[in-house]
Design an enzyme around this catalytic site. Structure first.
Site, PDB file in Angstrom:
ATOM      1  N   VAL A  89      43.255  15.092  72.062  1.00  0.00           N
ATOM      2  CA  VAL A  89      43.918  14.300  71.040  1.00  0.00           C
ATOM      3  C   VAL A  89      43.731  14.939  69.666  1.00  0.00           C
ATOM      4  O   VAL A  89      44.635  14.957  68.822  1.00  0.00           O
ATOM      5  CB  VAL A  89      43.361  12.863  71.041  1.00  0.00           C
ATOM      6  CG1 VAL A  89      43.960  12.063  69.908  1.00  0.00           C
ATOM      7  CG2 VAL A  89      43.646  12.204  72.366  1.00  0.00           C
ATOM      8  N   GLU A 102      50.264  14.800  67.301  1.00  0.00           N
ATOM      9  CA  GLU A 102      51.144  13.803  67.923  1.00  0.00           C
ATOM     10  C   GLU A 102      52.314  13.468  67.011  1.00  0.00           C
ATOM     11  O   GLU A 102      53.420  13.193  67.445  1.00  0.00           O
ATOM     12  CB  GLU A 102      50.394  12.490  68.191  1.00  0.00           C
ATOM     13  CG  GLU A 102      49.188  12.580  69.084  1.00  0.00           C
ATOM     14  CD  GLU A 102      47.956  13.043  68.331  1.00  0.00           C
ATOM     15  OE1 GLU A 102      48.055  13.266  67.115  1.00  0.00           O
ATOM     16  OE2 GLU A 102      46.904  13.190  68.975  1.00  0.00           O
ATOM     17  N   ASP A 112      86.495  26.677  48.006  1.00  0.00           N
ATOM     18  CA  ASP A 112      87.791  26.535  47.356  1.00  0.00           C
ATOM     19  C   ASP A 112      87.654  26.885  45.889  1.00  0.00           C
ATOM     20  O   ASP A 112      86.559  26.818  45.354  1.00  0.00           O
ATOM     21  CB  ASP A 112      88.164  25.054  47.375  1.00  0.00           C
ATOM     22  CG  ASP A 112      89.192  24.729  48.417  1.00  0.00           C
ATOM     23  OD1 ASP A 112      89.514  25.622  49.191  1.00  0.00           O
ATOM     24  OD2 ASP A 112      89.649  23.580  48.426  1.00  0.00           O
ATOM     25  N   ASP A 138      89.745  20.649  52.247  1.00  0.00           N
ATOM     26  CA  ASP A 138      90.129  19.275  51.933  1.00  0.00           C
ATOM     27  C   ASP A 138      91.299  18.773  52.771  1.00  0.00           C
ATOM     28  O   ASP A 138      91.461  17.589  52.964  1.00  0.00           O
ATOM     29  CB  ASP A 138      90.437  19.115  50.437  1.00  0.00           C
ATOM     30  CG  ASP A 138      91.358  20.219  49.924  1.00  0.00           C
ATOM     31  OD1 ASP A 138      91.954  20.928  50.751  1.00  0.00           O
ATOM     32  OD2 ASP A 138      91.494  20.365  48.697  1.00  0.00           O
ATOM     33  N   ASP A 144      92.488  22.172  57.393  1.00  0.00           N
ATOM     34  CA  ASP A 144      91.201  22.823  57.232  1.00  0.00           C
ATOM     35  C   ASP A 144      90.207  22.425  58.324  1.00  0.00           C
ATOM     36  O   ASP A 144      89.175  23.060  58.495  1.00  0.00           O
ATOM     37  CB  ASP A 144      90.586  22.464  55.870  1.00  0.00           C
ATOM     38  CG  ASP A 144      91.337  23.111  54.719  1.00  0.00           C
ATOM     39  OD1 ASP A 144      91.876  24.218  54.930  1.00  0.00           O
ATOM     40  OD2 ASP A 144      91.383  22.531  53.627  1.00  0.00           O
ATOM     41  N   ASN A 199      43.310  20.910  62.931  1.00  0.00           N
ATOM     42  CA  ASN A 199      43.002  20.627  64.328  1.00  0.00           C
ATOM     43  C   ASN A 199      42.296  21.805  64.985  1.00  0.00           C
ATOM     44  O   ASN A 199      41.383  21.620  65.794  1.00  0.00           O
ATOM     45  CB  ASN A 199      44.279  20.303  65.096  1.00  0.00           C
ATOM     46  CG  ASN A 199      44.862  18.971  64.679  1.00  0.00           C
ATOM     47  OD1 ASN A 199      44.301  18.302  63.798  1.00  0.00           O
ATOM     48  ND2 ASN A 199      45.962  18.578  65.270  1.00  0.00           N
ATOM     49  N   GLU A 243      38.671  21.530  64.088  1.00  0.00           N
ATOM     50  CA  GLU A 243      37.963  20.506  64.862  1.00  0.00           C
ATOM     51  C   GLU A 243      37.705  20.975  66.288  1.00  0.00           C
ATOM     52  O   GLU A 243      36.598  20.836  66.826  1.00  0.00           O
ATOM     53  CB  GLU A 243      38.802  19.224  64.945  1.00  0.00           C
ATOM     54  CG  GLU A 243      38.990  18.500  63.633  1.00  0.00           C
ATOM     55  CD  GLU A 243      40.081  17.427  63.748  1.00  0.00           C
ATOM     56  OE1 GLU A 243      40.311  16.943  64.878  1.00  0.00           O
ATOM     57  OE2 GLU A 243      40.704  17.090  62.732  1.00  0.00           O
ATOM     58  N   ASN A 271      41.612  12.033  63.139  1.00  0.00           N
ATOM     59  CA  ASN A 271      43.024  12.408  63.235  1.00  0.00           C
ATOM     60  C   ASN A 271      43.951  11.349  62.668  1.00  0.00           C
ATOM     61  O   ASN A 271      44.925  11.654  61.998  1.00  0.00           O
ATOM     62  CB  ASN A 271      43.395  12.669  64.687  1.00  0.00           C
ATOM     63  CG  ASN A 271      43.283  14.137  64.989  1.00  0.00           C
ATOM     64  OD1 ASN A 271      42.536  14.825  64.291  1.00  0.00           O
ATOM     65  ND2 ASN A 271      44.007  14.614  65.961  1.00  0.00           N
ATOM     66  N   THR A 293      43.403  11.567  58.680  1.00  0.00           N
ATOM     67  CA  THR A 293      43.842  12.764  57.951  1.00  0.00           C
ATOM     68  C   THR A 293      45.306  13.130  58.207  1.00  0.00           C
ATOM     69  O   THR A 293      46.012  13.521  57.292  1.00  0.00           O
ATOM     70  CB  THR A 293      42.972  13.980  58.299  1.00  0.00           C
ATOM     71  OG1 THR A 293      43.053  14.194  59.699  1.00  0.00           O
ATOM     72  CG2 THR A 293      41.547  13.759  57.868  1.00  0.00           C
TER      73      THR A 293
END
Ligand code: ADP
Ligand code: MG
Length: 934
Positions: A288, A293, A335, A673, A677, A739, A742, A767, A770
């Site tokens: 995790v 995630e 254009d 336009d 087109d 991560n 960690e 997690n 932060t």
């Protein structure tokens, strides 16, 4: 079931219009009463297809909870519960719920933002209600409404024609047939006639390509023919954008990598004799910890917010992927008229019989037309009367207000035509007077292929009782009253092809090569000044040519535009937009090439391009549609590489240009336009429609609409697009870098003989806190200073490209080394609070990390506080929450923390500062070579 549906439906195409009006209880002249609308809407619902519905809150919650990692966590919590560790289990559940709630709020906001954008881009329609004409959102239509349509509109509902004038409709959306179909009011079909042959009906989602119509709405929303098709595919979910897909892919890859590491850690731990259950929980927590995630959700949020910011800068996103593609654009095709220029035309030059005269000069010459006395009018003045008078007659704009010199006139309609009306008025030729003497009896509408339009007028005898007026003079020039005259205006080159005589000081001479040469030279001279030049011509029709249609308008074919008498030219100024000059600089600095594509004359185009620095002042290369048509594919590919001005280009050729550019690896944005087109807009990587002058059809074909028709808005949108991608990368940098830190700490600790410093709940907490607060706030970061000074990045670029992957490994390593050294020191010296210090150190370090990530190259100390206060708030919140985890008894029990003393806190804080210091040092070193160069 389909047959049953068919049988239950009212066969509108077999009923005549009165019958339908009766059955729908409506009045064709008055339209519905506004008081009736609510009832009808309650009965029939809103006029929209429900297949495009956004995700419901339930779907979002379901997605949040079925995320594989969340499932893993729930599994782990259930296991804890089973083993009797109720508190642990409940805490994990609480964190899962909290995580889901945070994710839900963010995603729900993003979905709402996207839905709001979608409803903004729903087209409007003119409808007759309470006997007057209103413009309403197409969603508000109900059966029984009377609608007014013209070329360029999409048909907003199924309807039965009441009136149709030269109406042609392209029904490919329903029938697959790309050729437009002629439609007529009053056609009755047999039951069972296929859709494509129901020529008295209009169907939702098809496009009016020519003519005008009044129609009675018979079916709306899902009851329409298009609704039935949409019903069959209504379960298809909206496609994720390329970035979202890549992030989902990245998430999966990471999940597997991490799973491998985790299994390894679990195995090592168990072999070393740790408690397998604790090891299992730790392993899951590590998984995790390592996987971001929030990543796919963050992408959706950042894209939606980017789209909202673009809207503030006048760019409406119609397709979400456009937000990210915009950042990669390498060529902006635009254009000219109205997009690069202001579309505020002023006639400055009149040219008759080879004499070029400035309008101001003519007015200064004493203005004999204002004297309104016949004798003063010389043949030269006669030519000017003819030129301006015809210019004001072959004209669909409407002049309002009539002060003496027309300095204050308001004009409704096309600016080119408005300029002609004003110029004529300044010569005392007023549209209202002219129209009385020359009522219009027929017309050939303007098309961008022919670049001209014509009107037919039947001469009336001037009222002899009225005092003499210059417009009377015009009558004398033409044949006797009662006859019909064709009046034409358009591009000079094309007009010369259909003229065979020329007006020279009151005489009509053959248009020989000498005259053609003189006219062409004058045309080029005017165009070279950047003026838009229109030629004006006329021809009296032999009486029998136009059948006895004395009242009402007749339909006329383009054939009448031949053997014309060329009168002269008008040159008009259309100043470049002020802000476009800056936008062109910005685009070029950003490695984006602006390209002008216009229907105007090559020299006019080139001159405006020079003024705006789209090309250098000495550039002479300009490619016309004609030249383009003669090149083969490889030559075209070569040409588009360095020609930046394309003139006299037909809409179909825009597609050719987009194709050629794309084959050179360019990411192309293209404006348009008109109805024609649409194919080019669809083919371009970013099709851009005009908000003001654009047709519904062009808007529907495009990914983005610029609300102010301004080139500068496209460039702003590109900047926002780049920022979106930058911020997603910042989020990845930050979360994956943290991560990695960690994960390394957890993985290495047991290897060096350190007890596992963090318990699973702490990792989950870390997690949540932060990534949830500073991480999200980081995505609010405004664009970096150099956003528009670097080259565009390829949309296929790997997310880890440009050093990002290495950065993640590097910062993870630094974080792990600092944390492990810190942990080792306090653990080996027997400090009882060592684990709580490590826990706090990692949280602090990550908060600082987010702060340092505000810019990937600029020093943090140069980043203004005010440009992202949310991030500072998020960091304060993170610190506060960690204080609670350390000093609030219930959380102390939950996380197993001990309170830190003042000095322990200070030491932890100091150690955490190594992370931002390291990053700032890296940035400083990166900036060094730049400094040396300066
Ligand atoms: P751009 O591509 O710059 O927007 P347009 O497509 O509006 O240019 O116009 C292309 C050409 O068509 C002009 O140069 C002019 O010759 C002709 N044209 C434009 N508007 C009109 C009009 N209202 N009547 C007749 N001719 C026109
Ligand atoms: Mg145009």
């Amino acid at each position: 079931m389909n047959a049953e549906l068919e049988a239950n439906k009212t066969p509108w195409h077999t009923m005549d219009i009165e019958e339908i009006a009766r059955s729908l209880q409506t009045n064709l002249e008055r339209g519905l009463d506004t008081s009736d609308i609510e009832n009808r809407q309650a009965r029939y619902g809103l006029n929209k297809l429900t297949s495009r519905q956004s995700r419901t809150p339930l779907m979002i919650i379901f997605d949040q909870l079925t995320n594989p990692l969340v499932l893993l966590l729930i599994g782990a919590a259930s296991l804890s519960l089973f083993l009797g560790k109720t508190i642990d289990a409940l805490a994990v559940f609480a964190i899962v719920v909290l995580n889901a709630v945070l994710g839900f709020i963010q995603e729900y906001r993003a979905e709402n933002a996207i839905a709001a954008l979608q409803s903004l881009s729903s087209p409007t329609v003119r409808v007759r209600r309470n006997a007057s004409i209103l413009e309403i959102s197409a969603e508000q239509l109900v059966p029984g409404d009377v609608i007014l349509l013209e070329a360029g509109n999409t048909v907003p509902a199924d309807a039965r024609l009441i009136e149709a004038a030269s109406l042609r409709v392209q029904e490919a959306a329903l029938t697959g047939e790309s050729e437009a179909v002629d439609k007529e009011a009053g056609i009755l079909n047999q039951p069972g006639t296929p859709l494509g042959d129901r020529r008295g009906m209009l169907f939702m989602g098809t496009a009016v390509t020519y003519g005008r119509a009044v129609a009675l709405v018979v079916e709306t929303g899902m009851q329409t023919e298009l609704g039935h098709i949409a019903g069959l595919i209504s379960n298809i979910r909206t496609e994720p954008t390329p970035l979202q897909k890549r992030m989902a892919q990245l998430g999966k890859t990471l999940a597997f990598t991490v799973l491998g590491i985790v299994i390894l850690a679990f195995a090592i731990g168990t072999i070393r004799g740790e408690d397998p259950i604790l090891m299992f929980q730790t392993a899951i927590s590590m998984a995790v910890a390592a996987v971001p995630e929030g990543l796919p959700a963050v992408v959706t949020i950042v894209l939606a917010m980017g789209a909202q910011r673009m809207l503030k800068r006048k760019a409406l996103i119609r397709k979400l992927p456009a937000v990210e593609t915009l950042g990669s654009v390498t060529v902006i095709c635009s254009d000219k008229t109205g997009t690069l220029t202001e579309n505020r035309m002023t006639v400055t030059v009149l040219d008759v019989a080879g004499h070029t005269l400035e309008l101001e000069e003519i007015l200064e010459k004493g203005h004999p037309l204002l004297l309104a006395s016949e004798p003063a009018i010389t043949t030269e003045w006669e030519s000017h009367i003819l030129l301006s008078g015809v210019g004001a007659l072959v004209n669909d704009a409407v002049l309002q207000g009539s002060d003496q010199t027309c300095s204050d006139c308001k004009v409704l309609g096309d600016p080119t035509e408005a300029a002609l009306l004003v110029a004529a008025a300044r010569l005392n030729l007023w549209q209202q007077d002219l129209q009385k003497i020359f009522p219009r009896v027929g017309e050939v509408p303007f098309t961008s292929e022919r670049r001209r339009m014509s009107t037919l007028h039947r001469l009336q005898a001037p009222d002899a009782s009225q005092p003499f007026h210059p417009s009377h003079k015009l009558v004398g020039i033409f044949p006797q009253p009662g006859s019909v005259v064709v009046m034409t205006k358009g591009g000079v080159d094309g007009l010369l092809d259909v003229s065979d005589r020329v007006w020279v000081n009151g005489e009509i001479l053959p248009l020989d090569e000498i005259w053609k040469g003189r006219i062409a030279a004058a045309n080029e001279q005017l165009a070279g000044r950047g003026l838009r030049v229109l030629g004006i011509a006329y021809r009296p029709l032999a009486d029998d040519t136009l059948s006895a249609a004395s009242s009402g308008m007749v339909e006329v074919s383009e054939e009448v535009e031949n053997q014309l008498i060329f009168i002269g030219m008008v040159g008009m100024m259309d100043p470049p937009r002020q802000e476009v000059y800056q936008a062109v600089q910005t685009a070029r600095q950003a490695g984006i090439r602006p390209v002008m594509i216009t229907g105007d004359h090559p020299l006019t185009a080139l001159q405006i391009a020079r003024m705006l620095t789209i090309v250098d002042a000495d550039e002479t290369r300009v490619l016309t549609g004609q030249e383009l048509a003669m090149l083969d594919e490889t030559k075209i590919k070569e040409a588009v590489r360095d020609v930046s001005v394309f003139a006299r280009v037909s809409p179909e050729q825009k597609l050719v240009i987009v194709d050629a550019l794309q084959s050179q690896g360019e990411i192309v944005s293209m404006t348009g336009d008109g109805v024609n087109d649409a194919p080019a807009l669809r083919k371009a990587d970013i099709g851009v429609a005009m908000g003001i002058t654009g047709t519904d059809v062009s808007k529907e074909a495009s990914a983005m609409v610029i609300l102010d028709d301004n080139f500068a808005s496209i460039v702003s949108a590109v900047e926002e697009g780049r920022q979106v991608y930058d911020n997603v990368r910042k989020f990845i940098r930050y979360t994956l870098g943290s991560n990695a830190g960690e994960l390394l700490v957890m993985f290495v600790s047991p290897l060096i003989g350190l007890p596992t410093p963090l318990i699973p709940l702490q990792i989950l907490w870390m997690n949540l806190v932060t990534d949830g607060f500073p991480g999200l706030a980081l995505t609010l970061e405004p664009p970096e200073k150099d956003t528009m000074r670097r080259k565009p990045v390829s949309p296929h670029e790997n997310v880890f490209a440009r050093g990002l992957g290495w950065y993640i490994l590097r910062i993870g390593l630094v974080m792990a080394v600092v944390t492990l050294a810190f942990a080792w020191y306090f653990w080996s010296s027997g400090n009882a609070a060592w684990a709580s210090m490590v826990f706090t150190l990692l949280i602090f370090a990550q908060a600082w990390h987010a702060l340092a990530m505000r810019s990937v190259s600029e020093s943090l100390f140069r980043m203004p506080f005010a440009s992202n206060p949310a991030l500072y708030a998020a960091i304060v919140l993170t610190f506060a929450l960690q204080m609670a985890a350390l000093y609030w008894p219930p959380l102390q029990r939950l996380f197993g923390t001990v309170p830190l003393s003042g000095s322990e806190m200070l030491i932890t804080l100091a150690a955490s500062l190594t992370i931002p210091l390291w990053i700032e040092m890296e940035k400083w070193i990166q900036r060094l070579p730049l400094k040396a160069k300066l």
